[in-house]
Design a protein around this motif. Structure first.
Motif, short mmCIF file in Angstrom:
data_model
loop_
_atom_site.label_atom_id
_atom_site.label_comp_id
_atom_site.label_asym_id
_atom_site.label_seq_id
_atom_site.Cartn_x
_atom_site.Cartn_y
_atom_site.Cartn_z
N LEU A 152 80.08 78.53 83.84
CA LEU A 152 80.73 77.16 84.29
C LEU A 152 80.16 77.15 85.79
O LEU A 152 79.74 76.27 86.35
CB LEU A 152 82.30 77.36 84.38
N TYR A 153 80.44 78.28 86.59
CA TYR A 153 80.06 78.47 87.84
C TYR A 153 79.82 79.73 88.28
O TYR A 153 80.34 80.84 87.87
CB TYR A 153 81.09 77.85 88.84
N GLU A 168 85.76 82.71 78.22
CA GLU A 168 85.95 84.09 78.69
C GLU A 168 87.33 84.02 80.01
O GLU A 168 87.17 83.31 80.73
CB GLU A 168 84.88 84.69 79.09
N GLN A 169 88.55 84.82 79.43
CA GLN A 169 89.58 84.71 80.47
C GLN A 169 89.00 85.34 81.98
O GLN A 169 89.56 85.06 83.00
CB GLN A 169 90.51 85.30 79.82
N LYS A 170 88.31 86.56 81.66
CA LYS A 170 87.79 87.23 82.80
C LYS A 170 86.37 87.11 83.25
O LYS A 170 85.57 86.81 82.54
CB LYS A 170 87.91 88.73 82.49
N SER A 171 86.06 86.72 84.49
CA SER A 171 84.90 86.51 85.02
C SER A 171 84.11 87.79 84.86
O SER A 171 84.63 88.88 84.91
CB SER A 171 84.83 86.01 86.49
N ILE A 172 82.59 87.79 84.90
CA ILE A 172 81.88 88.79 84.73
C ILE A 172 81.15 89.25 86.37
O ILE A 172 80.62 88.11 87.08
CB ILE A 172 80.66 88.61 83.90
N ILE A 204 80.37 69.80 84.70
CA ILE A 204 81.19 69.08 85.75
C ILE A 204 81.86 67.82 84.81
O ILE A 204 81.30 67.13 84.45
CB ILE A 204 80.55 68.52 86.80
N LYS A 205 83.02 67.93 85.03
CA LYS A 205 84.03 66.78 84.12
C LYS A 205 84.77 66.00 85.26
O LYS A 205 84.84 64.58 84.96
CB LYS A 205 85.03 67.36 83.42
N VAL A 206 85.15 66.73 86.24
CA VAL A 206 86.03 65.98 87.39
C VAL A 206 85.62 66.21 88.89
O VAL A 206 85.25 67.53 89.04
CB VAL A 206 87.54 66.16 87.26
N ILE A 207 85.43 65.52 89.80
CA ILE A 207 85.17 65.49 91.04
C ILE A 207 86.15 64.84 92.11
O ILE A 207 86.49 63.67 91.63
CB ILE A 207 83.80 64.64 91.51
N GLU A 208 87.01 65.47 92.70
CA GLU A 208 88.30 65.15 93.43
C GLU A 208 88.22 65.61 94.76
O GLU A 208 88.11 66.73 95.10
CB GLU A 208 89.60 65.51 92.59
N ARG A 209 88.13 64.39 95.65
CA ARG A 209 88.21 64.88 97.04
C ARG A 209 87.48 65.78 97.65
O ARG A 209 87.60 66.88 98.28
CB ARG A 209 89.79 65.22 97.40
N ASN A 210 86.07 65.55 97.14
CA ASN A 210 84.98 66.33 97.61
C ASN A 210 84.88 67.64 97.23
O ASN A 210 84.40 68.78 97.66
CB ASN A 210 84.84 66.37 99.26
N GLN A 211 85.62 67.89 96.01
CA GLN A 211 85.73 69.21 95.32
C GLN A 211 85.50 69.01 93.98
O GLN A 211 85.77 68.05 93.35
CB GLN A 211 87.08 69.78 95.49
N LEU A 214 86.57 72.52 87.91
CA LEU A 214 86.14 73.23 86.58
C LEU A 214 87.27 74.19 86.10
O LEU A 214 87.60 75.05 86.68
CB LEU A 214 84.94 74.08 86.72
N GLY A 215 88.10 73.47 85.12
CA GLY A 215 89.12 74.07 84.63
C GLY A 215 90.36 74.28 85.92
O GLY A 215 90.83 73.12 86.25
N ASN A 216 90.66 75.36 86.07
CA ASN A 216 91.66 75.38 87.33
C ASN A 216 91.12 75.69 88.64
O ASN A 216 91.91 75.92 89.63
CB ASN A 216 92.76 76.53 86.83
N LYS A 217 89.69 75.76 88.36
CA LYS A 217 88.91 76.20 89.75
C LYS A 217 88.67 74.96 90.57
O LYS A 217 88.11 73.87 90.07
CB LYS A 217 87.79 76.99 89.53
#
Length: 245
Positions: A152-153, A168-172, A204-211, A214-217
């Motif tokens: 994702l990122y 994956e719930q935990k990042s690597i 990328i699904k959503v871009i909001e206010r210059n952000q 991605l999920g909750n991030k």
């Protein structure tokens, strides 16, 4: 060997003019531009118009070492400086060469020959493996294979990077710098949008206010990368006038 596109960044006019003149009289090179600051050159470089940047270190606002850390993986750096004490730091940011001023044409040509060999090898590898489907990283004494489509990122955290993977719930976490990982990821899918973030553009699904959401991030797009990111979004907008985010 293809023509290599070059730019010069140096706030000393005489030094800049010298290197620019070397580029112009070398048949295998093309001068894209000469700039007095990194800020002036950033759009041209991030748009992929430069193969080699001849970069001074001691400059106002942002120095050459800091600037080299944010360059795209297709742009190689040759430092041109009067200060030999920065040589080790220069190679830590993957500089191709380190030339001391005043730079002679012979030293300049030697650097270009090195650049041509490296870039030719890099392009050969890219052509053979242009559809790279996964990367392998070391994390907590394990080797982990990660499909690039699932990333994702990537977030930079000092000496480590954190790779967020779909499902994956935990990042690597892995001991690596951002530039090394950026070079390993397919440039057709991944884009640097901040000094600390690389995103999978296909996710990328959503871009909001210059952000980028991605999920909750919520991932910020910094001023350095904003124009290139806006151009990327504008090229994909349907039936809409080009707008800033």
């Amino acid at each position: 060997m293809d023509i290599l596109r070059c730019c010069v960044i140096d706030d000393e006019p005489l030094a800049s003019q010298l290197i620019a003149s070397y580029v112009e009289k070398t048949p295998s090179l093309q001068l894209v531009g000469a700039y007095s600051s990194a800020q002036d050159a950033i759009k041209t470089i991030l748009n992929g118009q430069v193969d080699i940047v001849f970069l001074d270190i001691q400059m106002p606002q942002i120095n050459g070492l800091e600037f080299a850390k944010i360059l795209t993986n297709n742009c190689r750096v040759i430092f041109t400086t009067a200060y030999e004490q920065y040589a080790i730091q220069g190679f830590k940011v993957d500089a191709l060469d380190y030339l001391l001023k005043p730079v002679s044409y012979d030293d300049f040509l030697a650097s270009i020959e090195k650049a041509q060999r490296l870039i030719k090898a890099q392009r050969c590898c890219e052509n053979k493996d242009s559809k790279q489907e996964y990367i392998i990283v070391k994390s907590e004494y394990r080797l982990i294979q990660i499909p690039t489509d699932d990333i994702l990122y990537v977030e930079g955290l000092k000496d480590y990077v954190k790779i967020s993977v779909s499902g994956e719930q935990k990042s690597i976490m892995t001991l690596m710098n951002m530039k090394t990982l950026e070079q390993a990821l397919p440039s057709s899918k991944f884009m640097r949008v901040h000094r600390s973030f690389i995103v999978n553009t296909e996710r990328i699904k959503v871009i909001e206010r210059n952000q980028i959401v991605l999920g909750n991030k919520y991932i910020p797009v910094s001023d350095t990368y904003k124009q290139v990111f806006n151009d990327f979004i504008a090229s994909r907008l349907l039936s809409q006038p080009r707008e800033e985010m």
